[in-house]
Design a protein around this motif. Structure first.
Motif, PDB file in Angstrom:
ATOM      1  N   HIS A  36      67.750 -31.752 -11.390  1.00  0.00           N
ATOM      2  CA  HIS A  36      67.810 -32.557 -12.615  1.00  0.00           C
ATOM      3  C   HIS A  36      66.527 -33.397 -12.652  1.00  0.00           C
ATOM      4  CE1 HIS A  36      69.949 -36.177 -14.792  1.00  0.00           C
ATOM      5  NE2 HIS A  36      68.939 -35.700 -15.479  1.00  0.00           N
ATOM      6  N   TRP A  77      63.833 -35.992 -14.544  1.00  0.00           N
ATOM      7  CA  TRP A  77      63.759 -37.080 -15.521  1.00  0.00           C
ATOM      8  C   TRP A  77      62.297 -37.209 -15.947  1.00  0.00           C
ATOM      9  CZ3 TRP A  77      66.745 -39.788 -18.588  1.00  0.00           C
ATOM     10  CH2 TRP A  77      66.246 -40.967 -19.171  1.00  0.00           C
ATOM     11  N   ALA A 108      63.616 -42.387 -12.305  1.00  0.00           N
ATOM     12  CA  ALA A 108      64.478 -41.194 -12.264  1.00  0.00           C
ATOM     13  C   ALA A 108      65.766 -41.470 -11.481  1.00  0.00           C
ATOM     14  CB  ALA A 108      63.715 -40.028 -11.637  1.00  0.00           C
ATOM     15  N   GLN A 145      68.316 -43.327 -13.246  1.00  0.00           N
ATOM     16  CA  GLN A 145      69.013 -42.523 -14.263  1.00  0.00           C
ATOM     17  C   GLN A 145      69.913 -41.460 -13.624  1.00  0.00           C
ATOM     18  OE1 GLN A 145      68.856 -43.123 -17.512  1.00  0.00           O
ATOM     19  NE2 GLN A 145      67.449 -44.828 -17.162  1.00  0.00           N
ATOM     20  N   ALA A 151      68.874 -38.988 -11.796  1.00  0.00           N
ATOM     21  CA  ALA A 151      68.192 -37.695 -11.699  1.00  0.00           C
ATOM     22  C   ALA A 151      67.709 -37.463 -10.271  1.00  0.00           C
ATOM     23  CB  ALA A 151      67.022 -37.653 -12.675  1.00  0.00           C
ATOM     24  N   ASP A 152      67.292 -36.201  -9.999  1.00  0.00           N
ATOM     25  CA  ASP A 152      66.850 -35.858  -8.639  1.00  0.00           C
ATOM     26  C   ASP A 152      65.387 -36.194  -8.400  1.00  0.00           C
ATOM     27  OD1 ASP A 152      69.335 -34.620  -7.844  1.00  0.00           O
ATOM     28  OD2 ASP A 152      68.814 -33.016  -9.252  1.00  0.00           O
ATOM     29  N   ARG A 158      68.374 -29.208 -15.606  1.00  0.00           N
ATOM     30  CA  ARG A 158      68.550 -30.298 -16.565  1.00  0.00           C
ATOM     31  C   ARG A 158      67.274 -31.119 -16.619  1.00  0.00           C
ATOM     32  NH1 ARG A 158      73.207 -35.023 -16.001  1.00  0.00           N
ATOM     33  NH2 ARG A 158      72.283 -36.390 -17.571  1.00  0.00           N
ATOM     34  N   ASP A 218      66.235 -34.755 -18.487  1.00  0.00           N
ATOM     35  CA  ASP A 218      66.883 -35.862 -19.190  1.00  0.00           C
ATOM     36  C   ASP A 218      68.338 -35.440 -19.471  1.00  0.00           C
ATOM     37  OD1 ASP A 218      64.443 -37.035 -18.908  1.00  0.00           O
ATOM     38  OD2 ASP A 218      63.979 -37.190 -21.030  1.00  0.00           O
ATOM     39  N   ASP A 219      68.743 -35.362 -20.751  1.00  0.00           N
ATOM     40  CA  ASP A 219      70.137 -34.966 -21.024  1.00  0.00           C
ATOM     41  C   ASP A 219      70.258 -33.518 -21.476  1.00  0.00           C
ATOM     42  OD1 ASP A 219      71.177 -37.395 -20.268  1.00  0.00           O
ATOM     43  OD2 ASP A 219      70.850 -38.276 -22.252  1.00  0.00           O
TER      44      ASP A 219
END
Ligand code: PLP
Length: 303
Positions: free
Chosen positions: A137, A139, A171, A174, A176-177, A261, A263-264
């Motif tokens: 994921h 970001w 990131a 949020q 994220a990875d 992924r 962001d979304d």
């Protein structure tokens, strides 16, 4: 074993990695005036060693760094540390720093003694293996851009990581990875330790500027050419990038990694896409090609 956590070659000596150090007045530390390269040992052989040495030499030349060691000595130091460590899978870093000035505080880079050293540790996956398996994921950083290529040349592998670190915090906040940075003009640049690729209409697209010319990127581009996949190396505006069918990262530390992924936005229903899978498998197949491998010399002391 003395070197079980890794080994280093510094000031002509083989030492445990934890004992390697750099002085507090060294410009590598005080001014990020330093370059490096990282080559992987995969199953007891360096992968694309001569390509990494070429890039390291080009980086040093670009920064006007001239260590005492020539290419052969550098190559020898790398064999020596990996052999001493006993590692068959290893992350091997070669570094050249501007060094410490003859007189502390002076501002003339010509008066610093350039300093080469190398170290190795067990193989590193830049994106952890469990994340790589499920798909990463990403970001896209909103609060920071990649440093301008007109200020710091991204093709010279560097320690100017303030932007990446700020982006990583963003990131992680949020969930994220990892993070992807854009350049000042809004085109996609790179992430902390990796290049990025998009697959669009069956074509492979990767940024031409504002990024390191990764050796993994080169290997993926070669694999794509062999597979007859069309490639575009060009400026990639962020919106254009996000409209991809597939996205993946590429780095020596783990090879290509699918991104599911950004962001979304979810890609490929949250699973690795077919082109990514094909190129990831082709990459790992290439790591077994004898022409791209340099077996670690284990018996000879090359120092
Ligand atoms: N971009 C940056 C900023 C990197 O630091 C790296 C590697 O560490 C890469 C891209 C990928 O380069 P390579 O494939 O040569 O490992």
């Amino acid at each position: 074993m003395k070197f079980h956590q890794g080994a280093a070659w510094q000031r002509g000596r083989l030492i445990p990695v934890g004992e390697a150090s750099i002085g507090v007045t060294d410009w590598g530390l005080t001014h990020s005036d330093i370059t490096y390269d990282v080559v992987m040992v995969i199953d007891d052989a360096f992968f694309r060693l001569e390509d990494h040495l070429d890039r390291f030499e080009a980086s040093m030349a670009a920064l006007r760094l001239k260590p005492a060691e020539d290419r052969e000595a550098i190559r020898g130091a790398l064999h020596t540390i990996v052999a001493a460590s006993g590692l068959t899978w290893s992350y091997v870093s070669m570094v050249c720093s501007r060094g410490a000035p003859e007189i502390p505080g002076i501002r003339d880079p010509r008066l610093c003694g350039n300093h080469f050293f190398a170290w190795c540790v067990p193989y590193v996956n830049v994106i952890p293996k469990d994340v790589a398996t499920r798909g990463a994921h990403l970001w896209v950083a909103k609060s920071v851009r990649r440093i301008g290529e007109d200020a710091v040349n991204p093709r010279v592998k560097n320690y100017h990581w303030g932007d990446f670190t700020a982006g990583l915090f963003e990131a992680y906040d949020q969930g994220a990875d990892t993070v992807l940075l854009t350049a000042a003009d809004g085109t996609v640049a790179e992430g902390p330790g990796f290049n990025v690729f998009a697959v669009k209409e069956g074509k492979l697209v990767t940024p031409a500027r504002n990024c390191l010319e990764g050796i993994t990127r080169m290997t993926v581009l070669e694999a794509a050419a062999e597979a007859g996949i069309m490639v575009e190396i060009r400026d990639v505006p962020l919106d254009d990038f996000l409209e991809a069918h597939e996205i993946f990262t590429a780095t020596s530390g783990g090879g290509p990694v699918p991104v599911v992924r950004v962001d979304d936005r979810i890609y490929g229903n949250g699973v690795e896409g077919p082109v990514t899978k094909q190129l990831r498998e082709a990459y790992w197949a290439m790591t077994t090609r004898p022409t791209l491998r340099t077996p670690v010399q284990r018996k000879t002391d090359l120092r």
